[in-house]
Design a protein around this motif. Structure first.
Motif, short mmCIF file in Angstrom:
data_model
loop_
_atom_site.label_atom_id
_atom_site.label_comp_id
_atom_site.label_asym_id
_atom_site.label_seq_id
_atom_site.Cartn_x
_atom_site.Cartn_y
_atom_site.Cartn_z
N SER A 35 0.78 -1.23 0.00
CA SER A 35 0.00 0.00 0.00
C SER A 35 0.81 1.29 0.00
CB SER A 35 -0.91 -0.01 1.22
OG SER A 35 -0.12 -0.02 2.39
N LYS A 36 2.11 1.23 -0.09
CA LYS A 36 2.92 2.42 0.10
C LYS A 36 3.53 2.88 -1.21
CE LYS A 36 7.03 2.70 2.22
NZ LYS A 36 8.02 2.51 3.25
N TYR A 37 3.37 4.17 -1.49
CA TYR A 37 4.08 4.80 -2.59
C TYR A 37 5.31 5.47 -2.01
CZ TYR A 37 -0.29 4.27 -5.16
OH TYR A 37 -1.40 3.76 -5.76
N VAL A 38 6.39 5.50 -2.77
CA VAL A 38 7.61 6.07 -2.23
C VAL A 38 7.64 7.59 -2.34
CG1 VAL A 38 9.01 4.00 -2.53
CG2 VAL A 38 8.86 5.64 -4.39
N ASN A 39 6.96 8.15 -3.33
CA ASN A 39 6.85 9.61 -3.47
C ASN A 39 5.69 9.94 -4.41
OD1 ASN A 39 7.88 9.05 -6.01
ND2 ASN A 39 9.94 9.73 -5.51
N LYS A 40 5.51 11.22 -4.69
CA LYS A 40 4.38 11.64 -5.54
C LYS A 40 4.56 11.20 -6.99
CE LYS A 40 2.70 15.52 -2.89
NZ LYS A 40 2.37 16.95 -2.88
N VAL A 41 5.79 11.17 -7.47
CA VAL A 41 6.03 10.71 -8.84
C VAL A 41 5.59 9.26 -8.98
CG1 VAL A 41 7.83 10.26 -10.55
CG2 VAL A 41 7.92 12.34 -9.18
N HIS A 42 5.89 8.45 -7.98
CA HIS A 42 5.49 7.06 -7.99
C HIS A 42 3.96 6.94 -7.98
CE1 HIS A 42 5.50 2.96 -5.72
NE2 HIS A 42 5.28 2.80 -7.00
N LYS A 43 3.30 7.70 -7.13
CA LYS A 43 1.85 7.63 -7.00
C LYS A 43 1.16 8.04 -8.29
CE LYS A 43 -1.97 9.36 -4.23
NZ LYS A 43 -2.34 10.20 -3.09
N TYR A 44 1.50 9.20 -8.82
CA TYR A 44 0.82 9.69 -10.01
C TYR A 44 1.28 8.95 -11.27
CZ TYR A 44 -0.93 13.27 -6.93
OH TYR A 44 -1.55 13.91 -5.90
N GLY A 45 2.51 8.50 -11.29
CA GLY A 45 2.98 7.69 -12.42
C GLY A 45 2.22 6.38 -12.52
N GLU A 46 1.99 5.73 -11.38
CA GLU A 46 1.22 4.49 -11.40
C GLU A 46 -0.23 4.73 -11.77
OE1 GLU A 46 1.24 1.54 -8.39
OE2 GLU A 46 3.41 1.41 -8.35
N LEU A 47 -0.81 5.82 -11.31
CA LEU A 47 -2.19 6.13 -11.68
C LEU A 47 -2.33 6.34 -13.18
CD1 LEU A 47 -3.30 8.50 -8.78
CD2 LEU A 47 -4.09 6.17 -9.23
N ILE A 48 -1.39 7.05 -13.77
CA ILE A 48 -1.42 7.26 -15.22
C ILE A 48 -1.24 5.95 -15.96
CG2 ILE A 48 -0.14 8.31 -17.13
CD1 ILE A 48 0.35 10.70 -15.20
N LEU A 49 -0.29 5.13 -15.51
CA LEU A 49 -0.06 3.85 -16.17
C LEU A 49 -1.26 2.91 -16.02
CD1 LEU A 49 3.68 3.23 -15.34
CD2 LEU A 49 2.69 3.62 -17.58
N TYR A 50 -1.88 2.89 -14.82
CA TYR A 50 -3.09 2.07 -14.64
C TYR A 50 -4.20 2.52 -15.57
CZ TYR A 50 -1.59 -0.37 -10.38
OH TYR A 50 -0.95 -1.17 -9.48
N GLY A 51 -4.41 3.82 -15.65
CA GLY A 51 -5.46 4.33 -16.52
C GLY A 51 -5.22 3.98 -17.98
#
Length: 122
Positions: A35-51
């Protein structure tokens, strides 16, 4: 459609077995890896890739038959991004190994699907 489902089920089973073995052998803490993202780039990068992956999956299943190989490549890229981010920023707990295994399995799944679907067997 049946080869895709069977390959995805095999990926799921192999992923669970290999990750369970890695968790035992390297004493990886499971809660930190889920459940942990390492930083904001990781969080938003994964959201974009998931989408992007979900859009490509839906389009490839519904309309574009020749894009079905991306059903395996999209999640593989997502897990590769997760592996790189966790390895670069939190490599002491080795949770990146779990994502690396899943990434590798999706890439192998894309190769297997490509070989069987496009009749590349000699």
């Amino acid at each position: 459609m049946m080869p895709i489902l069977s390959i995805l089920i095999c990926i799921l089973i192999l992923d669970q077995l290999i990750n369970k073995n890695l968790i035992k052998r390297n004493s990886i803490e499971q809660t930190a890896s889920r459940s942990k993202y390492v930083n904001k780039v990781h969080k938003y990068g994964e959201l974009i890739l998931y989408g992007a992956t979900m859009i490509v999956m839906v389009l490839s299943v519904i309309e574009f038959y020749y894009l079905r190989l991306l059903i395996f490549i999209g999640p593989g890229i997502t897990f590769a991004f997760r592996t790189i981010m966790k390895w670069k920023f939190t490599n002491q707990d080795k949770t990146y190994l779990l994502s690396a295994v899943t990434c590798g399995l999706f890439m192998i799944g894309s190769i297997v699907y490509g070989v069987f679907e496009f009749n590349l067997i000699v």
